[in-house]
Design a protein around this motif. Structure first.
Motif, PDB file in Angstrom:
ATOM      1  N   GLY A 145      41.738  93.613  87.762  1.00 53.21           N
ATOM      2  CA  GLY A 145      41.313  94.547  86.719  1.00 53.21           C
ATOM      3  C   GLY A 145      42.085  94.367  85.420  1.00 53.21           C
ATOM      4  N   ASP A 146      42.352  95.516  84.776  1.00 53.55           N
ATOM      5  CA  ASP A 146      42.886  95.481  83.401  1.00 53.55           C
ATOM      6  C   ASP A 146      44.402  95.316  83.381  1.00 53.55           C
ATOM      7  OD1 ASP A 146      40.307  95.930  82.219  1.00 53.55           O
ATOM      8  OD2 ASP A 146      40.437  97.944  83.064  1.00 53.55           O
ATOM      9  N   VAL A 147      44.855  94.182  83.875  1.00 53.56           N
ATOM     10  CA  VAL A 147      46.304  93.977  84.001  1.00 53.56           C
ATOM     11  C   VAL A 147      46.917  93.362  82.749  1.00 53.56           C
ATOM     12  CG1 VAL A 147      46.326  93.757  86.497  1.00 53.56           C
ATOM     13  CG2 VAL A 147      45.902  91.744  85.084  1.00 53.56           C
ATOM     14  N   ASP A 148      46.072  92.953  81.790  1.00 52.87           N
ATOM     15  CA  ASP A 148      46.618  92.316  80.581  1.00 52.87           C
ATOM     16  C   ASP A 148      46.523  93.211  79.350  1.00 52.87           C
ATOM     17  OD1 ASP A 148      47.373  89.993  81.876  1.00 52.87           O
ATOM     18  OD2 ASP A 148      45.313  89.228  81.821  1.00 52.87           O
ATOM     19  N   VAL A 149      46.229  94.489  79.579  1.00 54.78           N
ATOM     20  CA  VAL A 149      46.131  95.416  78.459  1.00 54.78           C
ATOM     21  C   VAL A 149      47.539  95.874  78.074  1.00 54.78           C
ATOM     22  CG1 VAL A 149      45.245  97.671  77.736  1.00 54.78           C
ATOM     23  CG2 VAL A 149      43.907  96.240  79.304  1.00 54.78           C
ATOM     24  N   TYR A 150      47.929  95.612  76.835  1.00 53.51           N
ATOM     25  CA  TYR A 150      49.235  96.098  76.376  1.00 53.51           C
ATOM     26  C   TYR A 150      49.163  97.604  76.147  1.00 53.51           C
ATOM     27  CZ  TYR A 150      51.618  91.640  75.739  1.00 53.51           C
ATOM     28  OH  TYR A 150      52.250  90.455  75.965  1.00 53.51           O
ATOM     29  N   HIS A 151      50.161  98.322  76.618  1.00 50.46           N
ATOM     30  CA  HIS A 151      50.239  99.763  76.387  1.00 50.46           C
ATOM     31  C   HIS A 151      51.709 100.119  76.249  1.00 50.46           C
ATOM     32  CE1 HIS A 151      51.629 100.041  80.536  1.00 50.46           C
ATOM     33  NE2 HIS A 151      50.646  99.217  80.853  1.00 50.46           N
ATOM     34  N   SER A 152      51.985 101.232  75.594  1.00 48.75           N
ATOM     35  CA  SER A 152      53.394 101.607  75.444  1.00 48.75           C
ATOM     36  C   SER A 152      53.933 101.999  76.820  1.00 48.75           C
ATOM     37  CB  SER A 152      53.545 102.760  74.447  1.00 48.75           C
ATOM     38  OG  SER A 152      52.728 103.841  74.819  1.00 48.75           O
ATOM     39  N   ILE A 153      55.177 101.605  77.085  1.00 49.60           N
ATOM     40  CA  ILE A 153      55.682 101.860  78.446  1.00 49.60           C
ATOM     41  C   ILE A 153      56.184 103.292  78.594  1.00 49.60           C
ATOM     42  CG2 ILE A 153      56.158  99.451  78.968  1.00 49.60           C
ATOM     43  CD1 ILE A 153      59.130 100.002  78.443  1.00 49.60           C
ATOM     44  N   GLN A 154      56.418 103.972  77.469  1.00 47.57           N
ATOM     45  CA  GLN A 154      56.814 105.384  77.491  1.00 47.57           C
ATOM     46  C   GLN A 154      57.947 105.632  78.487  1.00 47.57           C
ATOM     47  OE1 GLN A 154      55.967 107.600  75.376  1.00 47.57           O
ATOM     48  NE2 GLN A 154      54.231 106.688  74.313  1.00 47.57           N
ATOM     49  N   SER A 155      57.742 106.561  79.403  1.00 50.54           N
ATOM     50  CA  SER A 155      58.859 106.935  80.281  1.00 50.54           C
ATOM     51  C   SER A 155      59.243 105.871  81.296  1.00 50.54           C
ATOM     52  CB  SER A 155      58.526 108.225  81.030  1.00 50.54           C
ATOM     53  OG  SER A 155      58.780 109.296  80.176  1.00 50.54           O
ATOM     54  N   VAL A 156      58.395 104.845  81.449  1.00 52.72           N
ATOM     55  CA  VAL A 156      58.783 103.755  82.355  1.00 52.72           C
ATOM     56  C   VAL A 156      60.050 103.083  81.815  1.00 52.72           C
ATOM     57  CG1 VAL A 156      58.047 101.572  83.396  1.00 52.72           C
ATOM     58  CG2 VAL A 156      56.398 103.412  83.093  1.00 52.72           C
ATOM     59  N   SER A 157      60.276 103.274  80.494  1.00 53.40           N
ATOM     60  CA  SER A 157      61.481 102.677  79.905  1.00 53.40           C
ATOM     61  C   SER A 157      62.755 103.353  80.415  1.00 53.40           C
ATOM     62  CB  SER A 157      61.421 102.803  78.374  1.00 53.40           C
ATOM     63  OG  SER A 157      61.487 104.179  78.002  1.00 53.40           O
ATOM     64  N   LYS A 158      62.615 104.612  80.844  1.00 47.00           N
ATOM     65  CA  LYS A 158      63.828 105.415  81.081  1.00 47.00           C
ATOM     66  C   LYS A 158      64.782 104.829  82.123  1.00 47.00           C
ATOM     67  CE  LYS A 158      61.855 109.603  79.170  1.00 47.00           C
ATOM     68  NZ  LYS A 158      60.984 110.754  79.364  1.00 47.00           N
ATOM     69  N   PRO A 159      64.305 104.500  83.321  1.00 49.84           N
ATOM     70  CA  PRO A 159      65.277 103.978  84.299  1.00 49.84           C
ATOM     71  C   PRO A 159      65.895 102.650  83.871  1.00 49.84           C
ATOM     72  CG  PRO A 159      63.034 103.914  85.192  1.00 49.84           C
ATOM     73  CD  PRO A 159      62.963 104.664  83.904  1.00 49.84           C
ATOM     74  N   LEU A 160      65.135 101.867  83.075  1.00 51.64           N
ATOM     75  CA  LEU A 160      65.687 100.572  82.684  1.00 51.64           C
ATOM     76  C   LEU A 160      66.698 100.696  81.556  1.00 51.64           C
ATOM     77  CD1 LEU A 160      65.364  97.990  84.102  1.00 51.64           C
ATOM     78  CD2 LEU A 160      63.508  99.527  84.662  1.00 51.64           C
ATOM     79  N   THR A 161      66.512 101.701  80.687  1.00 52.95           N
ATOM     80  CA  THR A 161      67.552 101.954  79.687  1.00 52.95           C
ATOM     81  C   THR A 161      68.809 102.435  80.411  1.00 52.95           C
ATOM     82  OG1 THR A 161      65.790 102.605  78.182  1.00 52.95           O
ATOM     83  CG2 THR A 161      68.031 103.118  77.488  1.00 52.95           C
ATOM     84  N   TYR A 162      68.588 103.197  81.452  1.00 49.43           N
ATOM     85  CA  TYR A 162      69.715 103.658  82.282  1.00 49.43           C
ATOM     86  C   TYR A 162      70.427 102.458  82.922  1.00 49.43           C
ATOM     87  CZ  TYR A 162      72.108 106.209  86.067  1.00 49.43           C
ATOM     88  OH  TYR A 162      73.038 106.722  86.937  1.00 49.43           O
ATOM     89  N   ALA A 163      69.640 101.534  83.478  1.00 54.56           N
ATOM     90  CA  ALA A 163      70.233 100.337  84.097  1.00 54.56           C
ATOM     91  C   ALA A 163      71.021  99.548  83.052  1.00 54.56           C
ATOM     92  CB  ALA A 163      69.137  99.460  84.706  1.00 54.56           C
ATOM     93  N   TYR A 164      70.446  99.459  81.867  1.00 49.65           N
ATOM     94  CA  TYR A 164      71.113  98.735  80.772  1.00 49.65           C
ATOM     95  C   TYR A 164      72.457  99.405  80.453  1.00 49.65           C
ATOM     96  CZ  TYR A 164      71.631  96.533  76.180  1.00 49.65           C
ATOM     97  OH  TYR A 164      72.088  95.813  75.113  1.00 49.65           O
TER      98      TYR A 164
END
Ligand code: GLU
Length: 587
Positions: A145-164
């Motif tokens: 399906g629509d796996v190549d649609v760019y979208h803002s990651i929004q809160s998905v960013s949160k745990p990775l900013t934490y990891a960073y």
């Protein structure tokens, strides 16, 4: 046999008898090798096969002898050996993909929920988009399906900013400013822990404070510059399968609608204080620009697989995050990743996950795979409706819930696609067969139920004839690994036939269901599977599943406590198999 010869035999075309050339006589071709690699789930541009691919390209379409093959595979032998011998973490990749496709189709029917509408770019996104991408810890990938649609990651960013932040500052400093407790409150709540720290890094307050920690550690860098660094982390996490982008439009709208986030920032500054006295605007800019990073489901799935793989990206072999940081990040996702529905999600799905209001859900099955879904319609918690439904369906069918390993062998026959489980299952089944011949009580109970099942199904039309007895005997021999005792099937059939005459047509089947339901608690998954398999084979001996056979199989599965969805998969597999056979005999 020499191991190289064995590998060659898998791909060789020796006069049309594929897979049988154990002498190294035949030849293979670039196309055949490509097919085998793709069939295993590994993509042809995989970094780990680049030398082989270059060599294949140089060879072009000319036939490849055993000698040429041996030279070709040397540089990436271990990886190719695992691919050709089906030793990747999900050995039966094609089967697994078909199962994922059927879940994808089912979930696609759900059109409930609504796009986030606080900014135009999310409000106006096409709500019908639906994509699922999966990447195993060995880098096997499927995208639907629509796996190549760019979208803002929004809160998905949160745990990775934490990891960073964990990598950069260490857990102690971070812990001083951000808690790790589930909040049970909406993501944008102004509420804080009693010591005035935010609850956790996955709610806005915690993510804003985490951004503050990171921003304070880069005094000479502005928020956009730091975001570029975090985008590099995302790019490494997803094996750079596509460029990580930034949406200026999202950023502008986020800033224009950030009153609540400003309120949180002031509250944090007025309470605990900001790390190293960092500038409040820089902190918020960093938080909002992390939300405005754009990626696709296909990229997020690889990032999730990197987390599932302890921080090592499966397709580049780069250690992107330390295993310790990944452990902490996943723990926080497990406790708080799905907004204020995180508790229910953990109960039902039991996997660390993070959603974002643009419609992404990133989920990690530790040591096995990561997957990402994209569908913009959200539920009342702000989670993608289809994303959550997909996760739920998946754990109904597969033993992915962290506590499925607690089942004591009774999961309702959920599938486990892992290589180790595949081997274990085979061993358990052969043990069971062996135990029957030595009189083991449990094994004999399974055997008896299996026989009863076959006979009750065969007798469903009111009679049993000689060809049916032969089919049953063959099925029994195939499943149990030895022939039934002489006359045993006849005698059992006769008993049941007498019962039918005494009590009417459906009596034996009803009694069977009753018996299965009574015994099921004492059966483990292996026993249940064997019984269902026997029923299945007898019911489908003529190559089709008639409606009444379908009903019987469902009845048996239900009585055995086998998940309905697992039976669906079994039926779909059978039908695929039949269709494949029909197309072979037609050609
Ligand atoms: N950008 C959103 C906000 O801060 C967060 C969205 C989300 O939860 O995914 O309000």
């Amino acid at each position: 046999m020499d191991r190289l010869l064995k590998m060659f035999a898998v791909v060789a075309d020796s006069n049309g008898t594929e897979g049988n050339d154990t002498e190294g006589n035949g030849t293979t071709s670039t196309a055949r090798i490509h097919d085998h690699i793709l069939g295993s789930g590994i993509q042809l541009n995989d970094f780990r096969l680049r030398t082989t691919m270059e060599r294949l390209q140089a060879l072009g379409e000319s036939p490849i002898s055993f000698e040429a093959f041996a030279e070709l595979v040397g540089a990436e032998l271990l990886m190719l050996n695992r691919i050709f011998n089906r030793e990747l973490v999900i050995p039966d990749w094609q089967e697994f993909c078909s199962d994922i496709e059927s879940v994808f189709e089912r979930v696609a029917e759900d059109c409930s929920g609504q796009n986030a509408d606080y900014i135009p770019i999310l409000r106006d996104a096409d709500p019908d988009k639906w994509g699922v991408a999966v990447c195993s810890v060995d880098g096997q990938r499927i995208e639907i399906g629509d796996v190549d649609v760019y979208h803002s990651i929004q809160s998905v960013s949160k745990p990775l900013t934490y990891a960073y932040a964990l990598e950069r500052e260490g857990p102690d400093y971070l812990q001083e400013y951000v808690g790790v407790e589930p909040s049970g409150r909406p993501f944008n709540s102004l509420e804080l822990l009693p010591d005035l720290r935010p609850f956790n890094p996955c709610v806005n307050a915690g993510a804003i404070m985490t951004a503050g920690v990171v921003a304070s550690s880069w005094p000479d860098q502005d928020a956009r510059g730091i975001t570029e660094e975090i985008m590099k982390l995302w790019s490494d996490l997803c094996g750079a399968v596509a460029p990580v982008q930034f949406s200026e439009e999202t950023m502008l709208s986020e800033k224009a609608t950030a009153d609540n986030n400003y309120a949180i920032a002031y509250l944090l500054r007025g309470g605990k204080g900001l790390p190293r006295g960092v500038d409040l605007n820089k902190m918020l800019d960093l938080y909002l620009s992390c939300c405005s990073i754009e990626m696709t489901a296909s990229m997020l799935a690889v990032a999730a697989a990197t987390l599932a793989n302890g921080g090592v990206c499966p397709i580049t072999s780069q250690q992107v995050l330390s295993t310790d940081v990944v452990k902490k990040t996943l723990s926080v996702m497990q406790a708080a990743g799905m907004y204020d529905n995180a508790g229910v999600f953990t109960l039902e799905v039991g996997l660390p996950a993070k959603s974002g209001v643009a419609g992404a859900v990133l989920t990690v099955v530790p040591n096995l795979m990561g997957f990402a879904t994209f569908s913009p319609r959200l539920d009342s918690y702000g989670n993608s409706v289809r994303g959550v439904a997909f996760c739920r369906e998946l754990v109904e069918l597969f033993t992915f819930h962290i506590y499925d390993s607690l089942s004591g062998g009774r999961t309702g026959c959920k599938r486990d696609p892992r290589a180790s489980q595949h081997n274990r299952k085979q061993r358990d089944l052969s043990d069971l067969r062996w135990a029957v011949s030595h009189g083991d009580r449990y094994a004999i109970k399974v055997r008896d139920l299996l026989l009863d099942c076959m006979i009750a199904i065969t007798l469903a039309d009111g009679e049993i004839d000689e060809p049916e007895i032969v089919t049953m005997a063959e099925t029994y021999t195939e499943i149990m690994g030895h022939q039934p005792q002489q006359g045993e099937l006849h005698a059992m059939a006769q008993n049941l036939q007498n019962l039918i005459e005494a009590e009417g047509n459906s009596a034996p089947f009803e009694q069977l269901l009753h018996r299965l339901a009574t015994e099921q608690a004492r059966l483990d998954d292996n026993g249940r599977e064997l019984i269902l398999e026997a029923a299945f084979r007898v019911a489908c001996a003529d190559g089709i599943i008639e409606p009444e056979e379908d009903e019987q199989l469902r009845g048996i599965a239900r009585a055995l406590g086998i998940n309905e969805g697992v039976l669906e998969l079994e039926i779909a597999r059978f039908q695929r198999h039949q269709a494949a056979q029909r197309s072979v005999s037609a050609s």
